[in-house]
Design a protein around this motif. Structure first.
Motif, PDB file in Angstrom:
ATOM      1  N   CYS A   9       2.716  -7.819  -6.241  1.00 34.72           N
ATOM      2  CA  CYS A   9       3.039  -6.447  -5.827  1.00 34.72           C
ATOM      3  C   CYS A   9       4.370  -6.419  -5.062  1.00 34.72           C
ATOM      4  O   CYS A   9       4.535  -7.129  -4.073  1.00 34.72           O
ATOM      5  CB  CYS A   9       1.911  -5.917  -4.947  1.00 34.72           C
ATOM      6  SG  CYS A   9       2.292  -4.339  -4.191  1.00 34.72           S
ATOM      7  N   CYS A  11       5.393  -4.121  -3.310  1.00 33.00           N
ATOM      8  CA  CYS A  11       5.241  -3.296  -2.110  1.00 33.00           C
ATOM      9  C   CYS A  11       4.762  -4.138  -0.934  1.00 33.00           C
ATOM     10  O   CYS A  11       5.415  -4.199   0.102  1.00 33.00           O
ATOM     11  CB  CYS A  11       4.271  -2.161  -2.399  1.00 33.00           C
ATOM     12  SG  CYS A  11       4.126  -0.992  -1.064  1.00 33.00           S
ATOM     13  N   CYS A  12       3.614  -4.838  -1.112  1.00 33.72           N
ATOM     14  CA  CYS A  12       3.071  -5.632  -0.006  1.00 33.72           C
ATOM     15  C   CYS A  12       3.449  -7.103  -0.148  1.00 33.72           C
ATOM     16  O   CYS A  12       3.355  -7.867   0.815  1.00 33.72           O
ATOM     17  CB  CYS A  12       1.547  -5.481   0.074  1.00 33.72           C
ATOM     18  SG  CYS A  12       0.670  -6.110  -1.370  1.00 33.72           S
ATOM     19  N   CYS A  44      -1.878  -2.398  -7.478  1.00 36.60           N
ATOM     20  CA  CYS A  44      -2.015  -3.592  -6.633  1.00 36.60           C
ATOM     21  C   CYS A  44      -3.456  -3.717  -6.143  1.00 36.60           C
ATOM     22  O   CYS A  44      -4.042  -2.752  -5.666  1.00 36.60           O
ATOM     23  CB  CYS A  44      -1.065  -3.494  -5.443  1.00 36.60           C
ATOM     24  SG  CYS A  44      -1.303  -4.826  -4.244  1.00 36.60           S
ATOM     25  N   CYS A  47      -2.953  -3.621  -1.741  1.00 36.42           N
ATOM     26  CA  CYS A  47      -2.526  -2.425  -1.001  1.00 36.42           C
ATOM     27  C   CYS A  47      -2.753  -1.124  -1.775  1.00 36.42           C
ATOM     28  O   CYS A  47      -2.626  -0.034  -1.223  1.00 36.42           O
ATOM     29  CB  CYS A  47      -1.055  -2.541  -0.595  1.00 36.42           C
ATOM     30  SG  CYS A  47       0.106  -2.356  -1.968  1.00 36.42           S
TER      31      CYS A  47
HETATM   32 ZN    ZN Z   1       0.449  -4.422  -2.821  1.00 37.93          ZN
END
Ligand code: ZN
Length: 186
Positions: A9, A11-12, A44, A47
């Motif tokens: 991911c 993002c995280c 994901c 998250c």
């Molecule tokens: Zn994530």
């Protein structure tokens, strides 16, 4: 290593992405959400971040445009030009942030559904735009006192009435909102 990197991911940086199809819940402004069914996305497992492909994002955008009966950037520009104001003046008249109309005409942001209705109303009844732009209700609050009769109030708001320059007709009631108020004088 490449495979791992592709599914991590962004993002995280911890969870893995997996591809699935489900409803995408789009925020369409004013606290309203639109469920767009059957959208392919990567999600994901840690998250919950949802990543849409360009194709999926376009499908969501088209669904939102349809649902909100979105005005196109061209329509928005024509509407503004009808009133002879620039983008900043248009934003101010509508009570929006200074850059908002600019973003709408560029197509990077869109008016909400209710704002779309409101803008169409202004396009249909252009005389209401000047009333809006000059914040005519403020003048009303300042000048009206309780002792005034409705007739006196209307004559103050619309001097043309007092000078008999305007004849009230029932046709006017079909034309704009405050023509309904004008009926009080008749
Ligand atoms: Zn994530």
């Amino acid at each position: 290593m490449n495979t791992t990197k592709e599914t991590t991911c962004p993002c995280c940086g911890e969870g893995s992405l997996r591809t699935l199809k489900r409803d995408y819940i789009a925020n369409i402004g004013e606290g309203q959400k639109l469920h767009v069914p059957n959208i392919e996305m990567e999600v994901c497992d840690k998250c919950g971040e949802e990543i849409l492909s360009l194709e999926s994002a376009r499908a969501v955008d088209a669904a939102i445009a349809d649902h909100t009966e979105r005005l196109t950037p061209n329509e928005l520009r024509e509407l503004r030009e009808q009133f002879g104001v620039d983008q900043t003046e248009m934003s101010e008249a509508l009570g929006l942030g200074g850059k908002t109309f600019h973003r709408w005409e560029k197509g990077t942001q869109y008016p909400s559904r209710s704002m779309g209705y409101y803008l169409r109303l202004l396009r249909e009844f252009p005389e209401a735009f000047e009333w809006l732009r000059s914040r005519r209700w403020k003048g009303r609050n300042r000048h009206v006192t309780r002792e005034q009769s409705p007739e006196a109030e209307m004559q103050q708001r619309f001097p043309a009435l007092a000078q008999n320059r305007v004849r009230l007709t029932t046709a006017m009631t079909d034309r704009c909102n405050y023509a309904m108020v004008l009926l009080v004088v008749q």
